[in-house]
Design a protein around this motif. Sequence first.
Motif, PDB file in Angstrom:
ATOM      1  N   GLU A 488     -31.756  37.752  20.452  1.00 23.38           N
ATOM      2  CA  GLU A 488     -30.729  37.756  19.410  1.00 23.38           C
ATOM      3  C   GLU A 488     -29.926  39.052  19.440  1.00 23.38           C
ATOM      4  N   THR A 492     -25.835  39.651  20.296  1.00 28.46           N
ATOM      5  CA  THR A 492     -24.928  40.388  19.413  1.00 28.46           C
ATOM      6  C   THR A 492     -24.209  41.493  20.170  1.00 28.46           C
ATOM      7  N   ALA A 512     -27.953  42.889  14.624  1.00 30.84           N
ATOM      8  CA  ALA A 512     -28.924  41.799  14.456  1.00 30.84           C
ATOM      9  C   ALA A 512     -30.323  42.339  14.241  1.00 30.84           C
TER      10      ALA A 512
END
Length: 691
Positions: A488, A492, A512
């Motif tokens: 994740e 980002t 994130a």
Amino acid sequence: MFTKILIANRGEIACRVAATARRMGIRTVAVYSEADAGARHVAVCDEAVLIGPAAAKDSYLRGDRIIEVARACGAQAIHPGYGFLSENAGFADACAQAGLVFIGPPAAAMRAMGSKSAAKQLMEGAQVPLVPGYHGDDQDPELLQAQANRIGYPVLLKASAGGGGKGMRVVERAEDFQAALASCQREAVSSFGDAKVLVEKYLQRPRHIEIQVFADTRGNCVYLHERDCSVQRRHQKVLEEAPAPGMPLDRRAAMGEAAVAAARAVGYVGAGTVEFIANQDGSFYFMEMNTRLQVEHPVTEMITGTDLVEWQLRVAAGQPLPKRQEELAIHGHAIEARVYAENPEKGFLPSIGTLQVMDTPAHVAFALGGHAGAGSGGEPAAVRIDAGVRQGDAISPFYDPMIAKLIVWGVDRGQALARMAQALSEFHIVGLATNIAFLKRLVEGDAFANADLDTGLIERNAATLFPPAAPAPLPVLALAASALLQEEQGRTRSLSANRANPANPADPWSSAHGWRLNGVYRRRLAFTDDYTGAGGNEPYRVGVAYHARGCTIEVDGRQHALAPAACGDGHGTLRLDGNALQGTVHREGELLHVFSGGGHHVLAWQDPLAHAGEHEAAGGRLTAPMPGKVVAVMASGGQHVKKGEPLVIMEAMKMEHTIAAPSDGLVEEVLYRVGDQVADGAPLLAFQAAA
């Protein structure tokens, strides 16, 4: 010596021959099928020529086409590897007629030993002890059954022209004989083009011990000691080692001399293996002779300091054997594990797919004797890998599903065992099912570790070798969660970098990491075990709480601290509750392959924003287990059947797979005929279970 040879094979043996030839200054020509256009053996040879479609009968078994290519490219000799044309006497004759050297034994020797029944008769005349059995030419089914009844059950049916475990069946009861015979003959015809079988007494708890022999054209013949190949599944070898554990010197000499006598009896030249079946009391019986190099030859190379492929090339060129018998001492202990694309938990069903990840332990490729390529003190390299595939290659349904041979050497068996266990824990494959975890359990199990060996070892220890799937432990869940968090954050950063006006890295709206100014951000990740690809089991709930200096996870109501690096690195080392945790995570769609502590867990991430991936249907469905051909149909539309009754037999990857009724019921319609090709997962019958 030759200046150019053609390698009439594929996979790891073609790569192996090419490596030795290059070291000797010999140019190599590869042949390949349409399915192998991007294969490793094509890349490592100096030249490569397409010879036909994917099916072996249209490519690698086209001896006429192979000889045509060899002559056109100026090759002086053909190395057949093993399998395919390696034991085809007609091909050896055709090579000679074309003025090419066949790097193997004379055709007459292959004919003498190529038929198991003829070889048994030959050995009987030479006073070599034989297992009680019937090796005659009369193949009337009733006569064969009468012979089996005379010998006494259990008996072993073996394809007379066979090898590699193909065309073999153990028959426990007289009432099962005819069905087993029909299946054995079908497989024999498919694999070898010859339905002839022999019948032998099936010995209880025998060991499979073979002797490597080598002869030259000048009358010299030696044995390079023995290999123990007792650990087998479906009569195919899984682990091989040299020397054989517990082998007394006098028995080693007796078996070696018997093997040399057998080779001399047929005027043998080149590399060959005389296989014996041995009782626990030490008595042994001739089983067969393989007139070629064996898959397991590396363990002999590792303990004798030899390159058997180099020996083959030198002998085929008319040179004498490089060593005399008294120079062939045993140095240390070697073990080979065959890494296959197969699912041991599903009866070793072959697997097909792409090697999306193939991380191997630190090793040398084709480390050979002298003990070259090795560490200090002239010892062989500790780990060697012979492989015909690379990461990104596909394992297709057309050929044997071997991925690699993992070979280790130690000063003694204990060290070799430890090195093998470690190497298997470092061998990571993603993209298809493999037997690596099974091999590790096998090597670490009491039976193999204590050398309690026989050909039934796997079946005898099934309870420990096929344990119930264990729940994912905390470290595995921590690694999986950490990998998702890292992914994740990576997305980002990537989005930020790709903007026309990249955001400030300190901008909280572009972050994130989950930290909140006036509170704790909590979320929950859900995973399920994916032991079989079926999914559907109770999920693991992993709570994640983000803090200013890291994060914590909650599993089973307990909090566990992760170091800041853990939230940013799911691959390598993280700290869990202050302790270092090693592991590697590879993502395959919604599946996370977690390698940690020598184990391999596959977790399915229950992504709330996406549909779960499609998984293989649960067991019991009457569908094709893999792409293949229908070879027998035993049911018809409108027929009532009982649970377990065979309905359809498919052939795939040189093996037969029986599709049986999952319950009592009615066969409404048979959807394929004998000879039809069937796709993976295709329904084979319309079936209605009984109420």
